[in-house]
Scaffold this motif. Sequence first.
Motif, PDB file in Angstrom:
ATOM      1  N   ASN A  48       0.819  -1.205   0.000  1.00  0.00           N
ATOM      2  CA  ASN A  48       0.000   0.000   0.000  1.00  0.00           C
ATOM      3  C   ASN A  48       0.856   1.260   0.000  1.00  0.00           C
ATOM      4  OD1 ASN A  48      -2.337   1.543   0.069  1.00  0.00           O
ATOM      5  ND2 ASN A  48      -2.434   1.510   2.291  1.00  0.00           N
ATOM      6  N   VAL A  49       1.914   1.283   0.791  1.00  0.00           N
ATOM      7  CA  VAL A  49       2.810   2.448   0.827  1.00  0.00           C
ATOM      8  C   VAL A  49       3.500   2.614  -0.518  1.00  0.00           C
ATOM      9  CG1 VAL A  49       4.904   3.387   1.881  1.00  0.00           C
ATOM     10  CG2 VAL A  49       3.133   2.374   3.317  1.00  0.00           C
ATOM     11  N   TRP A  50       3.896   1.529  -1.125  1.00  0.00           N
ATOM     12  CA  TRP A  50       4.561   1.591  -2.430  1.00  0.00           C
ATOM     13  C   TRP A  50       3.618   2.180  -3.480  1.00  0.00           C
ATOM     14  CZ3 TRP A  50       4.879  -2.718  -6.400  1.00  0.00           C
ATOM     15  CH2 TRP A  50       5.789  -2.415  -7.391  1.00  0.00           C
ATOM     16  N   ILE A  51       2.378   1.736  -3.497  1.00  0.00           N
ATOM     17  CA  ILE A  51       1.389   2.260  -4.446  1.00  0.00           C
ATOM     18  C   ILE A  51       1.086   3.726  -4.153  1.00  0.00           C
ATOM     19  CG2 ILE A  51      -1.022   2.065  -5.197  1.00  0.00           C
ATOM     20  CD1 ILE A  51      -0.709  -0.982  -4.835  1.00  0.00           C
ATOM     21  N   LEU A  52       0.941   4.071  -2.876  1.00  0.00           N
ATOM     22  CA  LEU A  52       0.678   5.461  -2.514  1.00  0.00           C
ATOM     23  C   LEU A  52       1.809   6.377  -2.968  1.00  0.00           C
ATOM     24  CD1 LEU A  52      -0.810   5.119   1.081  1.00  0.00           C
ATOM     25  CD2 LEU A  52      -1.964   6.058  -0.917  1.00  0.00           C
ATOM     26  N   GLN A  53       3.053   5.925  -2.802  1.00  0.00           N
ATOM     27  CA  GLN A  53       4.190   6.751  -3.208  1.00  0.00           C
ATOM     28  C   GLN A  53       4.274   6.938  -4.712  1.00  0.00           C
ATOM     29  OE1 GLN A  53       7.601   4.907  -1.397  1.00  0.00           O
ATOM     30  NE2 GLN A  53       7.375   6.110   0.476  1.00  0.00           N
ATOM     31  N   SER A  54       3.711   6.025  -5.461  1.00  0.00           N
ATOM     32  CA  SER A  54       3.763   6.182  -6.915  1.00  0.00           C
ATOM     33  C   SER A  54       2.690   7.151  -7.416  1.00  0.00           C
ATOM     34  CB  SER A  54       3.628   4.826  -7.608  1.00  0.00           C
ATOM     35  OG  SER A  54       2.347   4.272  -7.385  1.00  0.00           O
ATOM     36  N   PHE A  55       1.656   7.398  -6.623  1.00  0.00           N
ATOM     37  CA  PHE A  55       0.578   8.280  -7.061  1.00  0.00           C
ATOM     38  C   PHE A  55       0.521   9.609  -6.320  1.00  0.00           C
ATOM     39  CE2 PHE A  55      -1.162   4.152  -8.427  1.00  0.00           C
ATOM     40  CZ  PHE A  55      -1.391   4.458  -9.762  1.00  0.00           C
ATOM     41  N   PHE A  56       1.076   9.677  -5.119  1.00  0.00           N
ATOM     42  CA  PHE A  56       0.993  10.886  -4.306  1.00  0.00           C
ATOM     43  C   PHE A  56       2.380  11.372  -3.942  1.00  0.00           C
ATOM     44  CE2 PHE A  56      -2.983   8.604  -3.371  1.00  0.00           C
ATOM     45  CZ  PHE A  56      -3.897   9.605  -3.717  1.00  0.00           C
ATOM     46  N   PRO A  57       2.498  12.662  -3.588  1.00  0.00           N
ATOM     47  CA  PRO A  57       3.807  13.173  -3.148  1.00  0.00           C
ATOM     48  C   PRO A  57       4.271  12.491  -1.855  1.00  0.00           C
ATOM     49  CG  PRO A  57       2.261  14.979  -3.563  1.00  0.00           C
ATOM     50  CD  PRO A  57       1.490  13.709  -3.668  1.00  0.00           C
ATOM     51  N   LYS A  58       5.580  12.459  -1.677  1.00  0.00           N
ATOM     52  CA  LYS A  58       6.161  11.792  -0.517  1.00  0.00           C
ATOM     53  C   LYS A  58       5.702  12.438   0.793  1.00  0.00           C
ATOM     54  CE  LYS A  58      10.478  10.033   1.237  1.00  0.00           C
ATOM     55  NZ  LYS A  58      11.891   9.851   1.022  1.00  0.00           N
ATOM     56  N   GLU A  59       5.503  13.753   0.788  1.00  0.00           N
ATOM     57  CA  GLU A  59       5.053  14.455   1.994  1.00  0.00           C
ATOM     58  C   GLU A  59       3.666  13.980   2.424  1.00  0.00           C
ATOM     59  OE1 GLU A  59       6.013  16.256  -0.802  1.00  0.00           O
ATOM     60  OE2 GLU A  59       8.078  16.490  -0.107  1.00  0.00           O
ATOM     61  N   PHE A  60       2.789  13.728   1.456  1.00  0.00           N
ATOM     62  CA  PHE A  60       1.445  13.240   1.781  1.00  0.00           C
ATOM     63  C   PHE A  60       1.508  11.852   2.405  1.00  0.00           C
ATOM     64  CE2 PHE A  60      -2.220  10.641   0.579  1.00  0.00           C
ATOM     65  CZ  PHE A  60      -3.221  11.354   1.218  1.00  0.00           C
ATOM     66  N   VAL A  61       2.322  10.981   1.846  1.00  0.00           N
ATOM     67  CA  VAL A  61       2.441   9.614   2.355  1.00  0.00           C
ATOM     68  C   VAL A  61       3.026   9.642   3.770  1.00  0.00           C
ATOM     69  CG1 VAL A  61       3.481   7.355   1.969  1.00  0.00           C
ATOM     70  CG2 VAL A  61       2.655   8.692   0.030  1.00  0.00           C
ATOM     71  N   THR A  62       4.000  10.506   4.009  1.00  0.00           N
ATOM     72  CA  THR A  62       4.588  10.637   5.335  1.00  0.00           C
ATOM     73  C   THR A  62       3.560  11.132   6.340  1.00  0.00           C
ATOM     74  OG1 THR A  62       6.730  11.123   4.333  1.00  0.00           O
ATOM     75  CG2 THR A  62       6.460  11.691   6.652  1.00  0.00           C
ATOM     76  N   ARG A  63       2.782  12.156   5.956  1.00  0.00           N
ATOM     77  CA  ARG A  63       1.738  12.655   6.858  1.00  0.00           C
ATOM     78  C   ARG A  63       0.679  11.595   7.121  1.00  0.00           C
ATOM     79  NH1 ARG A  63      -0.507  18.033   4.579  1.00  0.00           N
ATOM     80  NH2 ARG A  63       0.113  16.977   2.695  1.00  0.00           N
ATOM     81  N   LEU A  64       0.316  10.830   6.093  1.00  0.00           N
ATOM     82  CA  LEU A  64      -0.665   9.756   6.266  1.00  0.00           C
ATOM     83  C   LEU A  64      -0.137   8.697   7.221  1.00  0.00           C
ATOM     84  CD1 LEU A  64      -3.383   8.509   5.386  1.00  0.00           C
ATOM     85  CD2 LEU A  64      -2.134   7.379   3.547  1.00  0.00           C
ATOM     86  N   LEU A  65       1.125   8.331   7.088  1.00  0.00           N
ATOM     87  CA  LEU A  65       1.747   7.353   7.976  1.00  0.00           C
ATOM     88  C   LEU A  65       1.731   7.833   9.421  1.00  0.00           C
ATOM     89  CD1 LEU A  65       3.690   4.704   8.010  1.00  0.00           C
ATOM     90  CD2 LEU A  65       5.441   6.432   8.313  1.00  0.00           C
ATOM     91  N   ILE A  66       2.127   9.079   9.638  1.00  0.00           N
ATOM     92  CA  ILE A  66       2.169   9.626  10.995  1.00  0.00           C
ATOM     93  C   ILE A  66       0.768   9.756  11.571  1.00  0.00           C
ATOM     94  CG2 ILE A  66       2.739  11.698  12.337  1.00  0.00           C
ATOM     95  CD1 ILE A  66       5.165  12.020  10.426  1.00  0.00           C
ATOM     96  N   THR A  67      -0.172  10.251  10.777  1.00  0.00           N
ATOM     97  CA  THR A  67      -1.551  10.404  11.242  1.00  0.00           C
ATOM     98  C   THR A  67      -2.164   9.054  11.593  1.00  0.00           C
ATOM     99  OG1 THR A  67      -1.814  12.368   9.860  1.00  0.00           O
ATOM    100  CG2 THR A  67      -3.819  11.311  10.649  1.00  0.00           C
ATOM    101  N   THR A  68      -1.945   8.064  10.760  1.00  0.00           N
ATOM    102  CA  THR A  68      -2.484   6.731  11.027  1.00  0.00           C
ATOM    103  C   THR A  68      -1.864   6.130  12.282  1.00  0.00           C
ATOM    104  OG1 THR A  68      -2.793   6.418   8.658  1.00  0.00           O
ATOM    105  CG2 THR A  68      -2.883   4.464  10.023  1.00  0.00           C
ATOM    106  N   ALA A  69      -0.573   6.319  12.475  1.00  0.00           N
ATOM    107  CA  ALA A  69       0.093   5.797  13.664  1.00  0.00           C
ATOM    108  C   ALA A  69      -0.437   6.463  14.931  1.00  0.00           C
ATOM    109  CB  ALA A  69       1.603   5.996  13.554  1.00  0.00           C
ATOM    110  N   VAL A  70      -0.596   7.775  14.889  1.00  0.00           N
ATOM    111  CA  VAL A  70      -1.088   8.497  16.063  1.00  0.00           C
ATOM    112  C   VAL A  70      -2.531   8.108  16.371  1.00  0.00           C
ATOM    113  CG1 VAL A  70      -1.687  10.801  16.920  1.00  0.00           C
ATOM    114  CG2 VAL A  70       0.518  10.416  15.833  1.00  0.00           C
ATOM    115  N   LEU A  71      -3.378   8.056  15.359  1.00  0.00           N
ATOM    116  CA  LEU A  71      -4.772   7.688  15.596  1.00  0.00           C
ATOM    117  C   LEU A  71      -4.924   6.235  16.053  1.00  0.00           C
ATOM    118  CD1 LEU A  71      -6.596   9.559  12.705  1.00  0.00           C
ATOM    119  CD2 LEU A  71      -6.528  10.146  15.120  1.00  0.00           C
ATOM    120  N   SER A  72      -4.094   5.347  15.550  1.00  0.00           N
ATOM    121  CA  SER A  72      -4.122   3.953  16.018  1.00  0.00           C
ATOM    122  C   SER A  72      -3.706   3.868  17.480  1.00  0.00           C
ATOM    123  CB  SER A  72      -3.192   3.087  15.182  1.00  0.00           C
ATOM    124  OG  SER A  72      -3.603   3.060  13.853  1.00  0.00           O
TER     125      SER A  72
END
Length: 63
Positions: free
Chosen positions: A24-48
Amino acid sequence: MANSIPLPSVLGFLIFGPMMDVKNVWILQSFFPKEFVTRLLITTAVLSFIAAMVYDTFLYNAL
């Protein structure tokens, strides 16, 4: 093994795991900017983490 791992940890894994698996991260990085994927990762980790802590504090200990 079910008794050795706390239920809030399993809950956190079940929320965070499917959202941030390697493919999923690999696919996200191919379609979205790296900053968005990083923010999504951090947001998901914090909310989890927050969801697992809320469950542990209010629901798991009440059982």
